[in-house]
Motif scaffolding. Structure first.
Motif, PDB file in Angstrom:
ATOM      1  N   PHE A 143       0.839  -1.192   0.000  1.00 26.05           N
ATOM      2  CA  PHE A 143       0.000   0.000   0.000  1.00 26.05           C
ATOM      3  C   PHE A 143       0.881   1.252   0.000  1.00 26.05           C
ATOM      4  O   PHE A 143       1.711   1.426   0.889  1.00 26.05           O
ATOM      5  CB  PHE A 143      -0.914   0.035   1.222  1.00 26.05           C
ATOM      6  N   LYS A 144       0.686   2.106  -0.966  1.00 26.31           N
ATOM      7  CA  LYS A 144       1.490   3.325  -1.073  1.00 26.31           C
ATOM      8  C   LYS A 144       1.129   4.356  -0.009  1.00 26.31           C
ATOM      9  O   LYS A 144       1.835   5.340   0.181  1.00 26.31           O
ATOM     10  CB  LYS A 144       1.317   3.949  -2.462  1.00 26.31           C
ATOM     11  N   THR A 145       0.027   4.125   0.691  1.00 27.03           N
ATOM     12  CA  THR A 145      -0.431   5.067   1.721  1.00 27.03           C
ATOM     13  C   THR A 145       0.097   4.724   3.115  1.00 27.03           C
ATOM     14  O   THR A 145      -0.147   5.462   4.065  1.00 27.03           O
ATOM     15  CB  THR A 145      -1.969   5.061   1.779  1.00 27.03           C
ATOM     16  N   ALA A 146       0.793   3.599   3.278  1.00 25.03           N
ATOM     17  CA  ALA A 146       1.196   3.102   4.601  1.00 25.03           C
ATOM     18  C   ALA A 146       2.643   3.459   4.944  1.00 25.03           C
ATOM     19  O   ALA A 146       3.569   3.151   4.185  1.00 25.03           O
ATOM     20  CB  ALA A 146       1.013   1.591   4.665  1.00 25.03           C
ATOM     21  N   PHE A 147       2.822   4.079   6.095  1.00 21.44           N
ATOM     22  CA  PHE A 147       4.143   4.469   6.589  1.00 21.44           C
ATOM     23  C   PHE A 147       4.223   4.175   8.083  1.00 21.44           C
ATOM     24  O   PHE A 147       3.211   4.101   8.760  1.00 21.44           O
ATOM     25  CB  PHE A 147       4.390   5.967   6.368  1.00 21.44           C
ATOM     26  N   ARG A 148       5.463   4.033   8.595  1.00 21.35           N
ATOM     27  CA  ARG A 148       5.644   3.934  10.040  1.00 21.35           C
ATOM     28  C   ARG A 148       6.936   4.636  10.449  1.00 21.35           C
ATOM     29  O   ARG A 148       7.903   4.644   9.696  1.00 21.35           O
ATOM     30  CB  ARG A 148       5.608   2.487  10.534  1.00 21.35           C
ATOM     31  N   VAL A 149       6.930   5.187  11.673  1.00 24.71           N
ATOM     32  CA  VAL A 149       8.073   5.985  12.131  1.00 24.71           C
ATOM     33  C   VAL A 149       8.924   5.252  13.161  1.00 24.71           C
ATOM     34  O   VAL A 149       9.783   5.864  13.807  1.00 24.71           O
ATOM     35  CB  VAL A 149       7.607   7.343  12.708  1.00 24.71           C
ATOM     36  N   VAL A 150       8.697   3.940  13.324  1.00 21.99           N
ATOM     37  CA  VAL A 150       9.499   3.146  14.255  1.00 21.99           C
ATOM     38  C   VAL A 150      10.026   1.904  13.549  1.00 21.99           C
ATOM     39  O   VAL A 150       9.502   1.483  12.513  1.00 21.99           O
ATOM     40  CB  VAL A 150       8.680   2.717  15.498  1.00 21.99           C
ATOM     41  N   ALA A 151      11.059   1.304  14.141  1.00 23.45           N
ATOM     42  CA  ALA A 151      11.621   0.065  13.605  1.00 23.45           C
ATOM     43  C   ALA A 151      10.597  -1.060  13.692  1.00 23.45           C
ATOM     44  O   ALA A 151       9.670  -1.014  14.503  1.00 23.45           O
ATOM     45  CB  ALA A 151      12.877  -0.305  14.399  1.00 23.45           C
ATOM     46  N   ASN A 152      10.773  -2.117  12.866  1.00 25.00           N
ATOM     47  CA  ASN A 152       9.799  -3.201  12.851  1.00 25.00           C
ATOM     48  C   ASN A 152      10.215  -4.373  13.739  1.00 25.00           C
ATOM     49  O   ASN A 152      11.273  -4.371  14.364  1.00 25.00           O
ATOM     50  CB  ASN A 152       9.504  -3.655  11.418  1.00 25.00           C
ATOM     51  N   ASP A 153       9.348  -5.403  13.761  1.00 27.16           N
ATOM     52  CA  ASP A 153       9.568  -6.602  14.587  1.00 27.16           C
ATOM     53  C   ASP A 153      10.931  -7.240  14.364  1.00 27.16           C
ATOM     54  O   ASP A 153      11.560  -7.715  15.309  1.00 27.16           O
ATOM     55  CB  ASP A 153       8.523  -7.678  14.240  1.00 27.16           C
ATOM     56  N   GLY A 154      11.335  -7.307  13.102  1.00 28.70           N
ATOM     57  CA  GLY A 154      12.585  -7.975  12.777  1.00 28.70           C
ATOM     58  C   GLY A 154      13.752  -7.328  13.498  1.00 28.70           C
ATOM     59  O   GLY A 154      14.622  -8.018  14.051  1.00 28.70           O
ATOM     60  N   GLN A 155      13.769  -6.011  13.498  1.00 27.66           N
ATOM     61  CA  GLN A 155      14.844  -5.287  14.179  1.00 27.66           C
ATOM     62  C   GLN A 155      14.726  -5.415  15.693  1.00 27.66           C
ATOM     63  O   GLN A 155      15.707  -5.685  16.388  1.00 27.66           O
ATOM     64  CB  GLN A 155      14.805  -3.806  13.766  1.00 27.66           C
ATOM     65  N   LEU A 156      13.503  -5.238  16.222  1.00 25.10           N
ATOM     66  CA  LEU A 156      13.305  -5.228  17.661  1.00 25.10           C
ATOM     67  C   LEU A 156      13.490  -6.622  18.268  1.00 25.10           C
ATOM     68  O   LEU A 156      14.271  -6.810  19.201  1.00 25.10           O
ATOM     69  CB  LEU A 156      11.910  -4.672  17.977  1.00 25.10           C
ATOM     70  N   GLY A 157      12.765  -7.604  17.732  1.00 27.11           N
ATOM     71  CA  GLY A 157      12.889  -8.963  18.252  1.00 27.11           C
ATOM     72  C   GLY A 157      14.277  -9.523  18.050  1.00 27.11           C
ATOM     73  O   GLY A 157      14.815 -10.228  18.917  1.00 27.11           O
ATOM     74  N   GLY A 158      14.870  -9.202  16.903  1.00 28.53           N
ATOM     75  CA  GLY A 158      16.211  -9.686  16.606  1.00 28.53           C
ATOM     76  C   GLY A 158      17.243  -9.147  17.581  1.00 28.53           C
ATOM     77  O   GLY A 158      18.117  -9.881  18.065  1.00 28.53           O
ATOM     78  N   THR A 159      17.152  -7.863  17.896  1.00 31.71           N
ATOM     79  CA  THR A 159      18.085  -7.243  18.838  1.00 31.71           C
ATOM     80  C   THR A 159      17.937  -7.847  20.233  1.00 31.71           C
ATOM     81  O   THR A 159      18.931  -8.138  20.917  1.00 31.71           O
ATOM     82  CB  THR A 159      17.851  -5.719  18.897  1.00 31.71           C
ATOM     83  N   LEU A 160      16.702  -8.061  20.670  1.00 35.68           N
ATOM     84  CA  LEU A 160      16.466  -8.643  21.993  1.00 35.68           C
ATOM     85  C   LEU A 160      16.973 -10.088  22.068  1.00 35.68           C
ATOM     86  O   LEU A 160      17.510 -10.514  23.094  1.00 35.68           O
ATOM     87  CB  LEU A 160      14.979  -8.587  22.339  1.00 35.68           C
ATOM     88  N   GLY A 161      16.789 -10.847  20.975  1.00 34.22           N
ATOM     89  CA  GLY A 161      17.269 -12.223  20.945  1.00 34.22           C
ATOM     90  C   GLY A 161      18.781 -12.302  21.110  1.00 34.22           C
ATOM     91  O   GLY A 161      19.305 -13.121  21.885  1.00 34.22           O
ATOM     92  N   LYS A 162      19.480 -11.442  20.395  1.00 35.28           N
ATOM     93  CA  LYS A 162      20.948 -11.410  20.503  1.00 35.28           C
ATOM     94  C   LYS A 162      21.379 -10.960  21.901  1.00 35.28           C
ATOM     95  O   LYS A 162      22.355 -11.482  22.458  1.00 35.28           O
ATOM     96  CB  LYS A 162      21.533 -10.480  19.436  1.00 35.28           C
ATOM     97  N   TYR A 163      20.660  -9.984  22.459  1.00 29.90           N
ATOM     98  CA  TYR A 163      21.003  -9.486  23.793  1.00 29.90           C
ATOM     99  C   TYR A 163      20.834 -10.582  24.840  1.00 29.90           C
ATOM    100  O   TYR A 163      21.663 -10.713  25.762  1.00 29.90           O
ATOM    101  CB  TYR A 163      20.115  -8.290  24.141  1.00 29.90           C
TER     102      TYR A 163
END
Length: 384
Positions: A143-163
């Protein structure tokens, strides 16, 4: 052209007759409606209200500053709807905003409501900026109308898993999620990352986002003796979960995403949360000079609303501002006209630099890791 000249002359004559300048008559205020949707009722209403207050503050600031678009002074109005974190209510709220002919939408809070609502906004051609929905599917629908201003699950969950593995040295991990698009999404990404980093997921359990009794699930988890319990869900469940972990003698760390990472978690957990026991991540974060700006925002917010920022209010504030910045660049509040400007936006906000990629995701999204001491959030680090 002749008729326009005559009309302006008549307007000027009327204005002079009433002692008002012709300019003020011809440049009457243009009303621009910004929609906002979040859970204002239900067990995470405190987070939904946090979001809505962020939008209110942005609208007040814009009206106080004075914005001109297309030669007209703009009066911004907030059109707020409640989705109660329920997908069906979320789509109904989205349709209400479309029917109200809003010029842009900020929301929704949850991925589970944001994703189904996004098709409604897309079909209507109305730009939507989510300040908090982190499931990757939201921007993968095309959808060309969809935007977000925060990181997504992949970044967040991935960082927590490594931590969990690299910093906490966890070898055995239990994973619980609330079966929502957000909770399952972040839990899956955490599990993948933790396994890749060398840990073993010894228990995988599912609850729901209305549950308050986790004793059966936690009894199973205790038998596996994990060093870390990851919960994919919201703080309304994480609070009682911590209390019940203490009652059952589970001494593991509790980890989670931004859904549990609120200022209110300490109150929800009561005496169930030990210092340093919780490790969570917020999708966003600033350092250096930007931190001063964020601190000032939080101070203003508390002075205005009498409560601390929970999690997402600054991102809602920036979401409103980035929509209006696109309108100014396009010199139009019409969705079809300012949408291309929004896609190419380069905005320096309270939460940092906002630039979108071709899917509508924020580029170089940062994350903030937190723990809790004496029931209060304590920042560990900002990472990208």
């Amino acid at each position: 052209m002749v008729m326009n000249t005559k009309r302006h002359a008549i307007s000027a004559a009327i204005a002079l007759a009433f002692g008002v300048s012709a300019t003020s008559v011809m440049a009457q205020d243009m009303v621009v409606k910004i929609g906002h949707v979040g859970p204002i009722t239900g067990n995470i209403a405190h987070l939904g209200k946090d979001n809505e207050n962020g939008a209110k503050l942005a609208i007040e600031d814009l009206n106080a500053k004075g914005v001109t678009i297309g030669g007209k002074k703009v009066k911004f109005e907030l059109v707020a709807e409640d989705d109660a974190a329920d997908p069906k209510q979320g789509t109904a709220a989205a349709q209400k905003l479309v029917d109200a002919k809003v010029n842009g939408v900020v929301g929704h809070l949850n991925s589970g409501t944001t994703i189904p609502a996004s098709k409604i906004y897309s079909d209507a051609g109305i730009p939507q900026v989510s300040p908090s929905a982190i499931n990757p599917k939201y921007t993968q629908q095309g959808f060309k109308t969809a935007f977000r201003v925060v990181a997504n699950d992949g970044q967040l969950g991935g960082t927590l898993g490594k931590y969990a593995v690299n910093t906490l040295k966890a070898k055995n991990i239990a994973v619980i999620h609330d079966a929502t698009a957000y909770g399952q999404g972040v839990a899956d990404e955490f599990s993948k990352s933790a396994k890749k980093s060398g840990a073993k997921v010894v228990a995988s359990e599912v609850t729901n986002n209305q549950a308050t009794d986790f004793s059966a699930i936690l009894t199973k988890v205790k038998a596996k003796n994990p060093e870390v319990v990851f919960y994919g869900g919201m703080d309304a469940q994480a609070g009682p979960m911590l209390r019940q972990m203490k009652q059952l003698g589970i001494n593991a760390k509790l980890m989670g995403g931004d859904g549990i990472c609120s200022e209110g978690l300490g109150k929800l957990a009561g005496d169930g949360m030990a210092d340093g026991q919780v490790i969570c991540a917020e999708a966003g974060g600033v350092t250096g000079a930007k931190k001063d700006g964020m601190d000032k925002f939080k101070t203003r917010f508390k002075e205005k609303f009498g409560v601390e920022v929970q999690v997402y209010a600054p991102y809602v504030y920036d979401s409103v501002m980035v929509i209006v910045e696109a309108m100014k660049k396009a010199n139009s509040a019409e969705p079809a006209k300012y949408l291309p400007a929004l896609a190419k936006i380069n905005y320096d906000g309270v939460t940092g630099k906002i630039v979108f990629d071709d899917k509508g995701d924020i580029k170089n999204g940062s994350l903030t890791l937190y723990t809790y001491k004496a029931g209060k959030r304590d920042q560990i680090a900002v990472v990208q």
